[in-house]
Design an enzyme around this catalytic site. Sequence first.
Site, PDB file in Angstrom:
ATOM      1  N   ASN A  15       0.860  -1.190   0.000  1.00 35.84           N
ATOM      2  CA  ASN A  15       0.000   0.000   0.000  1.00 35.84           C
ATOM      3  C   ASN A  15       0.895   1.238   0.000  1.00 35.84           C
ATOM      4  OD1 ASN A  15      -1.810   2.052   0.499  1.00 35.84           O
ATOM      5  ND2 ASN A  15      -2.260   1.416   2.611  1.00 35.84           N
ATOM      6  N   TRP A  16       0.959   1.897  -1.147  1.00 32.91           N
ATOM      7  CA  TRP A  16       1.868   3.052  -1.264  1.00 32.91           C
ATOM      8  C   TRP A  16       1.316   4.303  -0.575  1.00 32.91           C
ATOM      9  CZ3 TRP A  16       3.559   2.937  -7.165  1.00 32.91           C
ATOM     10  CH2 TRP A  16       4.309   1.781  -7.402  1.00 32.91           C
ATOM     11  N   LYS A  17       0.065   4.252  -0.165  1.00 33.87           N
ATOM     12  CA  LYS A  17      -0.582   5.425   0.465  1.00 33.87           C
ATOM     13  C   LYS A  17      -0.379   6.659  -0.427  1.00 33.87           C
ATOM     14  CE  LYS A  17       0.201   3.326   4.919  1.00 33.87           C
ATOM     15  NZ  LYS A  17       0.060   3.482   6.348  1.00 33.87           N
ATOM     16  N   HIS A 100      -9.556   0.871   4.757  1.00 30.90           N
ATOM     17  CA  HIS A 100      -8.270   1.057   5.452  1.00 30.90           C
ATOM     18  C   HIS A 100      -8.494   1.964   6.662  1.00 30.90           C
ATOM     19  CE1 HIS A 100      -4.183   2.317   6.325  1.00 30.90           C
ATOM     20  NE2 HIS A 100      -3.802   1.237   5.670  1.00 30.90           N
ATOM     21  N   GLU A 102      -6.906   4.341   7.868  1.00 30.70           N
ATOM     22  CA  GLU A 102      -6.714   5.785   7.645  1.00 30.70           C
ATOM     23  C   GLU A 102      -7.964   6.406   7.028  1.00 30.70           C
ATOM     24  OE1 GLU A 102      -2.943   5.486   5.595  1.00 30.70           O
ATOM     25  OE2 GLU A 102      -2.050   4.826   7.482  1.00 30.70           O
ATOM     26  N   GLU A 172      -5.428  -5.409  10.443  1.00 32.05           N
ATOM     27  CA  GLU A 172      -4.414  -4.378  10.663  1.00 32.05           C
ATOM     28  C   GLU A 172      -4.711  -3.657  11.972  1.00 32.05           C
ATOM     29  OE1 GLU A 172      -2.460  -2.962   6.872  1.00 32.05           O
ATOM     30  OE2 GLU A 172      -4.360  -1.910   6.923  1.00 32.05           O
ATOM     31  N   GLY A 178       2.191   2.006  10.750  1.00 37.68           N
ATOM     32  CA  GLY A 178       3.083   3.156  10.598  1.00 37.68           C
ATOM     33  C   GLY A 178       3.763   3.564  11.895  1.00 37.68           C
ATOM     34  N   SER A 217       3.435  -2.469  10.292  1.00 39.79           N
ATOM     35  CA  SER A 217       4.899  -2.470  10.460  1.00 39.79           C
ATOM     36  C   SER A 217       5.530  -3.827  10.112  1.00 39.79           C
ATOM     37  CB  SER A 217       5.271  -2.027  11.875  1.00 39.79           C
ATOM     38  OG  SER A 217       4.748  -0.729  12.126  1.00 39.79           O
ATOM     39  N   GLY A 238       2.799  -1.198   4.329  1.00 37.02           N
ATOM     40  CA  GLY A 238       2.832   0.234   4.050  1.00 37.02           C
ATOM     41  C   GLY A 238       4.252   0.694   3.799  1.00 37.02           C
ATOM     42  N   GLY A 239       4.904   1.198   4.848  1.00 31.75           N
ATOM     43  CA  GLY A 239       6.237   1.798   4.736  1.00 31.75           C
ATOM     44  C   GLY A 239       7.246   0.935   3.980  1.00 31.75           C
TER      45      GLY A 239
HETATM   46  C1  PEP Z   1      -0.826  -0.051   6.075  1.00 29.32           C
HETATM   47  O1  PEP Z   1      -0.948   1.142   5.906  1.00 29.32           O
HETATM   48  O2  PEP Z   1      -1.683  -0.812   5.612  1.00 29.32           O
HETATM   49  C2  PEP Z   1       0.338  -0.536   6.819  1.00 29.32           C
HETATM   50  C3  PEP Z   1       0.340  -1.769   7.229  1.00 29.32           C
HETATM   51  O3  PEP Z   1       1.357   0.362   7.045  1.00 29.32           O
HETATM   52  P1  PEP Z   1       2.786   0.054   7.739  1.00 29.32           P
HETATM   53  O4  PEP Z   1       3.310  -1.222   7.125  1.00 29.32           O
HETATM   54  O5  PEP Z   1       3.631   1.233   7.380  1.00 29.32           O
HETATM   55  O6  PEP Z   1       2.550  -0.098   9.190  1.00 29.32           O
END
Ligand code: PEP
Length: 261
Positions: A15-17, A100, A102, A172, A178, A217, A238-239
């Site tokens: 997920n590039w957000k 998601h 967010e 999640e 994040g 994470s 994500g990251g």
């Molecule tokens: C996400 O946004 O779905 C996610 C899991 O982010 P991160 O891996 O950065 O925690």
Amino acid sequence: MSEAMLERRLLVAGNWKMHGSKIFVQEMMAALQTELPAAMAYDVAVFPTYIHLYDVIQQKPAQLLCGAQNLSEHDDGAVTGEVSAAMLADLGCDMVLVGHSERRVMHRESNEEVALKFRQAIQHQLTPVLCVGESLVERQSGQAFDVVWAQINAVLGLVGMEQLAQGVLAYEPVWAIGTGETATAEQAQEVHQYIRSQLAAIDDTIARRIRILYGGSCKGSNAFELFSMPDVDGGLIGGASLTAQDFMAICHQADKLSQGV
Ligand code: PEP
């Protein structure tokens, strides 16, 4: 490898957000063209922003799946700023994230709206990835299971078990997204197992078939342990999906597990 895992291919989904640029897409697609094996026993997907979807679809290796991060709950019409499921399908998307955290938090998406989005995706042959998860306060007050099940049940109530099974679930925990704080493999497994057992009470065959990703994470150093859990079928990343090196480090762990190493 457990029997259940053989029924379900691992999925590594990036997920590039709200990150990326045309150059970023070019570089990432070139790297994944080189790095991803042509034949894989697991699935890999990326979720760029709406405006980078076209470039990704044009430049991606054939074996890489591509999805959007959101979609409208409406068919079409006077809905300024939104993008419909039909448009995403027309562009060549395979998948789409729904719910998601967010979007649930920052855009106040309710369980009911998320369910409508899930149904839109299914109606247009997109695979929805339904994101669910509890906040820290909810976990600390012992509500994690109830929150997660209410999020899934809202979708189940609208589309039923057969259509739910056409999607992918992603657990999640909001406190791990994040933040650098990862749920332990045991914490993830506990919730994944709970979700699967709830689904099994309705339809055991479907419960065994549906993929449940872990997100929060996840990185190369913890992916193997997380994905080894019997009810964890890959990760939503994500990251660590923002550099080819970090993303491939996770894919390599999925590769090892898929080959029974
Ligand atoms: C996400 O946004 O779905 C996610 C899991 O982010 P991160 O891996 O950065 O925690």
